[in-house]
Write a protein that holds these residues in place. Structure first.
Motif, PDB file in Angstrom:
ATOM      1  N   SER A   1       8.567 -80.228 -38.090  1.00 32.54           N
ATOM      2  CA  SER A   1       8.736 -81.265 -37.067  1.00 32.54           C
ATOM      3  C   SER A   1      10.129 -81.241 -36.451  1.00 32.54           C
ATOM      4  CB  SER A   1       8.469 -82.643 -37.679  1.00 32.54           C
ATOM      5  OG  SER A   1       9.498 -83.008 -38.593  1.00 32.54           O
ATOM      6  N   TYR A   2      11.087 -80.592 -37.135  1.00 31.64           N
ATOM      7  CA  TYR A   2      12.447 -80.514 -36.611  1.00 31.64           C
ATOM      8  C   TYR A   2      12.664 -79.299 -35.707  1.00 31.64           C
ATOM      9  CZ  TYR A   2      13.675 -83.985 -40.182  1.00 31.64           C
ATOM     10  OH  TYR A   2      13.749 -85.113 -40.956  1.00 31.64           O
ATOM     11  N   LEU A   3      11.701 -78.385 -35.665  1.00 30.96           N
ATOM     12  CA  LEU A   3      11.862 -77.173 -34.871  1.00 30.96           C
ATOM     13  C   LEU A   3      11.820 -77.487 -33.378  1.00 30.96           C
ATOM     14  CD1 LEU A   3       9.574 -74.623 -36.776  1.00 30.96           C
ATOM     15  CD2 LEU A   3      12.068 -74.714 -36.770  1.00 30.96           C
ATOM     16  N   SER A   4      12.528 -76.674 -32.629  1.00 30.15           N
ATOM     17  CA  SER A   4      12.491 -76.807 -31.182  1.00 30.15           C
ATOM     18  C   SER A   4      11.105 -76.442 -30.664  1.00 30.15           C
ATOM     19  CB  SER A   4      13.541 -75.884 -30.548  1.00 30.15           C
ATOM     20  OG  SER A   4      13.363 -75.809 -29.149  1.00 30.15           O
ATOM     21  N   ARG A   5      10.670 -77.112 -29.629  1.00 32.81           N
ATOM     22  CA  ARG A   5       9.363 -76.828 -29.052  1.00 32.81           C
ATOM     23  C   ARG A   5       9.387 -75.566 -28.192  1.00 32.81           C
ATOM     24  NH1 ARG A   5       5.863 -80.980 -29.703  1.00 32.81           N
ATOM     25  NH2 ARG A   5       4.526 -80.242 -28.013  1.00 32.81           N
ATOM     26  N   GLU A   6      10.545 -74.909 -28.145  1.00 34.87           N
ATOM     27  CA  GLU A   6      10.624 -73.655 -27.402  1.00 34.87           C
ATOM     28  C   GLU A   6       9.969 -72.505 -28.156  1.00 34.87           C
ATOM     29  OE1 GLU A   6      14.699 -72.967 -26.583  1.00 34.87           O
ATOM     30  OE2 GLU A   6      14.919 -74.691 -25.238  1.00 34.87           O
ATOM     31  N   ARG A   7       9.814 -72.652 -29.478  1.00 36.23           N
ATOM     32  CA  ARG A   7       9.197 -71.616 -30.300  1.00 36.23           C
ATOM     33  C   ARG A   7       7.902 -72.154 -30.906  1.00 36.23           C
ATOM     34  NH1 ARG A   7      11.147 -66.788 -29.420  1.00 36.23           N
ATOM     35  NH2 ARG A   7      10.366 -66.200 -31.482  1.00 36.23           N
ATOM     36  N   THR A   8       6.909 -71.284 -31.031  1.00 37.06           N
ATOM     37  CA  THR A   8       5.634 -71.715 -31.599  1.00 37.06           C
ATOM     38  C   THR A   8       5.745 -71.923 -33.104  1.00 37.06           C
ATOM     39  OG1 THR A   8       4.871 -69.443 -31.978  1.00 37.06           O
ATOM     40  CG2 THR A   8       4.346 -70.442 -29.849  1.00 37.06           C
TER      41      THR A   8
ATOM     42  N   GLU B   1       6.979 -69.129 -36.148  1.00 36.58           N
ATOM     43  CA  GLU B   1       7.992 -69.438 -37.153  1.00 36.58           C
ATOM     44  C   GLU B   1       7.395 -69.416 -38.557  1.00 36.58           C
ATOM     45  OE1 GLU B   1      11.330 -69.840 -36.143  1.00 36.58           O
ATOM     46  OE2 GLU B   1      10.270 -69.045 -34.408  1.00 36.58           O
TER      47      GLU B   1
ATOM     48  N   GLU C   1      -0.594 -78.053 -30.643  1.00 38.50           N
ATOM     49  CA  GLU C   1       0.750 -78.217 -31.205  1.00 38.50           C
ATOM     50  C   GLU C   1       1.264 -76.905 -31.790  1.00 38.50           C
ATOM     51  OE1 GLU C   1       4.240 -80.275 -32.161  1.00 38.50           O
ATOM     52  OE2 GLU C   1       2.514 -80.929 -30.970  1.00 38.50           O
TER      53      GLU C   1
ATOM     54  N   THR D   1       2.383 -74.331 -28.969  1.00 38.62           N
ATOM     55  CA  THR D   1       3.331 -74.739 -27.931  1.00 38.62           C
ATOM     56  C   THR D   1       4.627 -73.947 -28.069  1.00 38.62           C
ATOM     57  OG1 THR D   1       2.446 -76.991 -27.834  1.00 38.62           O
ATOM     58  CG2 THR D   1       4.679 -76.656 -27.014  1.00 38.62           C
ATOM     59  N   GLY D   2       5.055 -73.309 -26.998  1.00 31.19           N
ATOM     60  CA  GLY D   2       6.299 -72.554 -27.020  1.00 31.19           C
ATOM     61  C   GLY D   2       6.077 -71.058 -26.925  1.00 31.19           C
TER      62      GLY D   2
END
Length: 230
Positions: A17-24, A28, A192, A195-196
């Motif tokens: 939940s803390y990951l940037s939404r720029e990466r899927t 990760e 979700e 996304t990214g």
């Protein structure tokens, strides 16, 4: 994977939940699994040869670390040095594990009870200290408490609760929540997860995730009970 990634108790969930939404999330997750597997393989290349060389049961459970391995180090040339290094590194591993496990508890307190991170951390430290006492005392004053018969200690009971119950059952709940219409639902999950930028979660795995994976986890849960009590 249940244990090393803490899949069933929310650690990966809160970090995700803390990951940037720029990466899927799917991409990760692949990197995390690969690194975790490599570390496990390297650890196995160290532990298993040492156990076989000294005639130690590699499946001895928690007692392997705190009882058996110290005896192995005592039998080695320079064992005091290697033993010290081993437990120093083990302490670092334990610290990072505690941080990972407690992060979702701290996040819960911050979100639901509106506590500050400092307050949640201080209270968490106190709770962690108290909750750790039975495990510590289990190798000393409480060693007479043998929950699963002769040779077992409090740590074996805690290991059974976490490894054989919380982790697989929690993972089963997560899978059902992400795939069932009574939970989050597959469409919301796949949106979700993908996304990214990065590798996407295959939508063709819906049937596997919905029907086969829960059965596999349930079988692992049952087989764990059979192995433990058999």
């Amino acid at each position: 994977a249940f244990f090393t990634l803490s899949l069933g108790i929310g650690s990966m969930l809160i970090f995700g939940s803390y990951l940037s939404r720029e990466r899927t999330l799917a991409g990760e997750s692949v990197y995390v699994v690969i690194l975790d597997t490599l570390v496990a393989l390297m650890a196995g290349l160290v532990i298993f040869p040492a156990c076989f060389a000294f005639g130690v049961d590699a499946g001895a459970g928690p007692g392997l670390i705190f009882v058996t391995l110290p005896n192995v180090f005592n039998s080695m040339m320079g064992g005091r040095l290697w033993g010290t290094l081993f437990f120093v590194f083990l302490s670092f591993a334990s610290l990072t594990t505690v941080i990972a496990v407690f992060e979702h508890l701290i996040a819960f307190a911050m979100d639901e009870w509106k506590w500050s991170r400092k307050k949640a951390s201080y209270i968490g430290i106190v709770v962690m200290f108290i909750a750790s006492l039975p495990c510590v005392l289990g190798f000393g004053p409480w060693s007479g408490f043998q929950p699963f018969g002769e040779g077992t200690v409090v740590l074996d009971l805690e290991d059974f609760i976490v490894s054989f119950n919380l982790l697989p059952i929690g993972s089963l709940i997560f899978v059902l929540f992400c795939t069932s219409k009574y939970g989050w639902g597959w469409e919301n999950f796949i949106k979700e997860a993908n996304t990214g930028i990065g590798p996407k979660f295959p939508e063709g795995l819906r049937g596997y995730m919905t029907y086969f994976l829960p059965v596999i986890i349930a079988v692992i849960l049952v087989m764990g009970y059979i192995q433990f009590f058999g």
